[in-house]
Design a protein around this motif. Structure first.
Motif, PDB file in Angstrom:
ATOM      1  N   ILE A   1       6.937  -7.220  -3.411  1.00  0.00           N
ATOM      2  CA  ILE A   1       6.513  -5.716  -2.766  1.00  0.00           C
ATOM      3  C   ILE A   1       6.298  -4.938  -4.096  1.00  0.00           C
ATOM      4  O   ILE A   1       6.872  -4.695  -4.674  1.00  0.00           O
ATOM      5  CB  ILE A   1       7.752  -5.604  -1.849  1.00  0.00           C
ATOM      6  N   ILE A   2       5.037  -4.311  -3.958  1.00  0.00           N
ATOM      7  CA  ILE A   2       4.725  -3.302  -5.128  1.00  0.00           C
ATOM      8  C   ILE A   2       4.614  -1.890  -4.256  1.00  0.00           C
ATOM      9  O   ILE A   2       4.556  -1.115  -4.738  1.00  0.00           O
ATOM     10  CB  ILE A   2       3.571  -3.596  -5.658  1.00  0.00           C
ATOM     11  N   HIS A   3       4.355  -1.810  -2.907  1.00  0.00           N
ATOM     12  CA  HIS A   3       4.178  -0.601  -2.340  1.00  0.00           C
ATOM     13  C   HIS A   3       4.852  -0.741  -0.774  1.00  0.00           C
ATOM     14  O   HIS A   3       4.364  -1.723   0.079  1.00  0.00           O
ATOM     15  CB  HIS A   3       2.995  -0.143  -1.876  1.00  0.00           C
ATOM     16  N   VAL A   4       5.788   0.223  -0.347  1.00  0.00           N
ATOM     17  CA  VAL A   4       6.297   0.344   0.795  1.00  0.00           C
ATOM     18  C   VAL A   4       5.369   1.866   1.237  1.00  0.00           C
ATOM     19  O   VAL A   4       6.180   2.871   0.875  1.00  0.00           O
ATOM     20  CB  VAL A   4       7.779   0.455   1.091  1.00  0.00           C
TER      21      VAL A   4
ATOM     22  N   VAL B   1       2.619  -3.619   0.704  1.00  0.00           N
ATOM     23  CA  VAL B   1       1.645  -4.127  -0.148  1.00  0.00           C
ATOM     24  C   VAL B   1       2.419  -5.054  -0.903  1.00  0.00           C
ATOM     25  O   VAL B   1       3.342  -4.618  -1.645  1.00  0.00           O
ATOM     26  CB  VAL B   1       0.735  -3.440  -0.851  1.00  0.00           C
ATOM     27  N   THR B   2       1.990  -6.481  -1.091  1.00  0.00           N
ATOM     28  CA  THR B   2       2.632  -7.480  -2.142  1.00  0.00           C
ATOM     29  C   THR B   2       1.601  -7.630  -2.960  1.00  0.00           C
ATOM     30  O   THR B   2       0.361  -7.799  -3.115  1.00  0.00           O
ATOM     31  CB  THR B   2       3.092  -8.704  -1.477  1.00  0.00           C
TER      32      THR B   2
ATOM     33  N   ILE C   1      -2.766   9.713   6.306  1.00  0.00           N
ATOM     34  CA  ILE C   1      -1.850   8.625   5.701  1.00  0.00           C
ATOM     35  C   ILE C   1      -2.466   7.460   5.551  1.00  0.00           C
ATOM     36  O   ILE C   1      -3.548   7.234   6.310  1.00  0.00           O
ATOM     37  CB  ILE C   1      -0.918   8.533   6.922  1.00  0.00           C
ATOM     38  N   ILE C   2      -2.191   6.696   4.514  1.00  0.00           N
ATOM     39  CA  ILE C   2      -2.828   5.282   4.284  1.00  0.00           C
ATOM     40  C   ILE C   2      -2.287   4.572   5.382  1.00  0.00           C
ATOM     41  O   ILE C   2      -1.142   4.317   5.886  1.00  0.00           O
ATOM     42  CB  ILE C   2      -2.214   4.929   2.794  1.00  0.00           C
ATOM     43  N   ARG C   3      -3.478   3.817   5.837  1.00  0.00           N
ATOM     44  CA  ARG C   3      -3.254   3.024   7.000  1.00  0.00           C
ATOM     45  C   ARG C   3      -3.657   1.632   6.849  1.00  0.00           C
ATOM     46  O   ARG C   3      -3.007   0.505   7.535  1.00  0.00           O
ATOM     47  CB  ARG C   3      -4.260   3.329   7.894  1.00  0.00           C
ATOM     48  N   HIS C   4      -4.309   1.167   5.957  1.00  0.00           N
ATOM     49  CA  HIS C   4      -4.836  -0.203   5.672  1.00  0.00           C
ATOM     50  C   HIS C   4      -5.257  -0.439   4.173  1.00  0.00           C
ATOM     51  O   HIS C   4      -6.022   0.365   3.823  1.00  0.00           O
ATOM     52  CB  HIS C   4      -5.898  -0.608   6.696  1.00  0.00           C
ATOM     53  N   THR C   5      -5.039  -1.584   3.472  1.00  0.00           N
ATOM     54  CA  THR C   5      -5.596  -1.941   2.236  1.00  0.00           C
ATOM     55  C   THR C   5      -5.954  -3.379   2.414  1.00  0.00           C
ATOM     56  O   THR C   5      -5.469  -4.069   3.135  1.00  0.00           O
ATOM     57  CB  THR C   5      -4.579  -1.664   1.009  1.00  0.00           C
ATOM     58  N   ALA C   6      -7.144  -3.789   1.577  1.00  0.00           N
ATOM     59  CA  ALA C   6      -7.536  -5.068   1.538  1.00  0.00           C
ATOM     60  C   ALA C   6      -8.179  -5.185   0.274  1.00  0.00           C
ATOM     61  O   ALA C   6      -8.655  -4.201  -0.493  1.00  0.00           O
ATOM     62  CB  ALA C   6      -8.530  -5.170   2.725  1.00  0.00           C
TER      63      ALA C   6
END
Length: 450
Positions: A125-128, A159-160, A223-228
């Motif tokens: 995990i790099i971000h929570v 995020v992993t 707020i950050i909601r989604h990453t891809a």
């Protein structure tokens, strides 16, 4: 008080870039130095050759040191690549009954618990990133600090990254005699440099088009909601041009940068460009319209993947702030209009000027390709999540005099003799430390006797 200086290091597929910055009195980033080098050891955003990547980092850091007159020891590093994944996770804790209100410590405890979540083998995990909180029966709370309650719950965006990819980045940093303070997902870093708070509040998606990948980050309600991550970037367009126009790789890159357009309808049939022949062969003519057709076909494929990702996230119809394109690939002509046509959202090119103050180096970095490096520098002063009231750890890098700088640069250029026995040096250091401890103990005893 010592001045806080932060260095952002972007290890990309096409370039390695280092930006040295500090905050001025207007809370804007003042650029002190910039260094960049061609990247030959990174593929699709992931380190594939340690030696070549280390060499590129050394070059970028040396250039940044020469430009800023600052010895660089600590950097904020970007993480990217198709190995990046994300998912949602729910967590909860029960608070002690004697507590009157929810504290920052309680929120931190809940967040830290998420780092213990089991992920796929070989990942970490790099971000929570917290989405929203629930206190007892009250839901969708943005910031629970100060509220009364017994049970604190939250949904998190986690995020992993592949563990080996992280280790390889760390190896390159260490071999360059540097230390990593923060590792940050690159689209999050870019968002810090190109997005305004109003856009994040309204709903916006940042599309970071790099050489190996296209990274997406969606913000809504601040707020950050989604990453891809889309596993295609500018390099695949260059490869298409190489094959479609039957030219060399470097010629294909030049054609893309100097003459490429992402909408063939805006080109003329008569426009051609002449490419020098190989080894005195006859020069080759390339049609600008055919070049545009090749670029448009690949960009449409990438945009379709982006649109599908936005739709799957559930935020496609909520992005009042539209799309912001950044990264080196965002500079393709008419790309903004192609995105608007294909996705139907207002689109702009994201130049990293939102928090950029006036300085001798500010003009050089006003380019989408430097957005990630600038964002990584900003990460030393600001938080991704505005609710996070924790101050970032203070990492200070000291300005050095010209004489010291010259000595430091000379020492960095010296080749380390790896054949020399290291055991003697380590043992000598151990004996010296033991001797110092004994002397200290002896002096303490003498003081006690007195």
């Amino acid at each position: 008080m010592e001045e806080k200086i932060i260095v952002g290091l972007d290890i990309g597929t096409t370039k390695v870039c280092a930006v040295v910055g500090r905050m001025n009195e207007h809370n804007q980033l003042e650029i002190l130095g910039l260094g960049h080098a061609a990247s030959e050891g990174v593929r699709d955003g992931t380190v594939s050759n340690i030696a070549k990547t280390t060499e590129a980092i050394d070059q970028a850091i040396t250039d940044a040191e020469n430009d800023s007159n600052i010895e660089i020891n600590v950097v904020n590093v970007g993480v990217a690549g198709k190995h990046i994944k994300s998912f949602r996770q729910h967590g909860s804790i029960t608070l002690p009954h004697q507590e009157d209100e929810i504290s920052v410590t309680d929120v931190e405890r809940l967040t830290n618990d998420m780092y213990r979540v089991i992920t796929e083998p070989g990942t970490e995990i790099i971000h929570v990133l917290p989405l929203h909180y629930t206190v007892d029966s009250e839901e969708k709370i943005k910031d629970p600090v100060g509220m009364a309650g017994v049970k604190l719950e939250a949904d998190f965006h986690i995020v992993t990254a592949n563990s080996n990819s992280i280790r390889n980045i760390t190896k390159c940093i260490e071999r360059s005699n540097l230390e990593s303070d923060q590792m940050m997902l690159e689209p999050l870093a870019s968002s810090m440099a190109v997005l305004s708070e109003e856009e994040k509040e309204a709903g916006v998606a940042i599309i970071d088009i790099g050489g190996g990948t296209t990274d997406i980050a969606i913000f809504y309600d601040g707020i950050i909601r989604h990453t891809a991550v889309i596993p295609f970037g500018g390099d695949i367009i260059t490869s298409d041009i190489k094959q479609g126009c039957a030219v060399m790789q470097n010629q294909a890159e030049l054609l893309k940068v100097k003459f490429g357009q992402s909408m063939a309808a805006n080109t003329k049939d008569s426009d051609v460009v002449e490419i020098p022949g190989i080894n005195n062969r006859t020069p080759k003519e390339v049609s600008i319209k055919n070049l545009a057709y090749i670029i448009e076909a690949r960009m449409e494929e990438i945009i379709d993947l982006i649109k599908a990702e936005l739709k799957d996230s559930g935020y496609l119809d909520k992005l009042a702030g539209g799309l912001v394109l950044t990264g080196g690939g965002a500079k393709l002509r008419n790309l903004q209009h192609l995105f608007e046509y294909k996705i139907g959202l207002d689109t702009r090119i994201g130049y990293p000027t939102v928090f950029l103050g006036k300085s001798h180096g500010s003009e050089k970095v006003k380019d989408p390709k430097f957005a990630t490096a600038l964002g990584l520098a900003l990460a030393g002063f600001k938080s991704i999540d505005e609710r996070d009231k924790d101050r970032p750890r203070s990492i200070y890098q000291q300005p050095i005099h010209q004489e010291e700088k010259k000595r430091f640069s000379t020492e960095k250029e010296k080749v380390v003799d790896t054949t020399a026995p290291r055991g003697k040096n380590i043992f000598s250091d151990f004996l010296q430390k033991a001797k110092d401890l004994l002397i200290d103990d002896y002096e303490d005893d003498e003081d006690y006797k007195d």
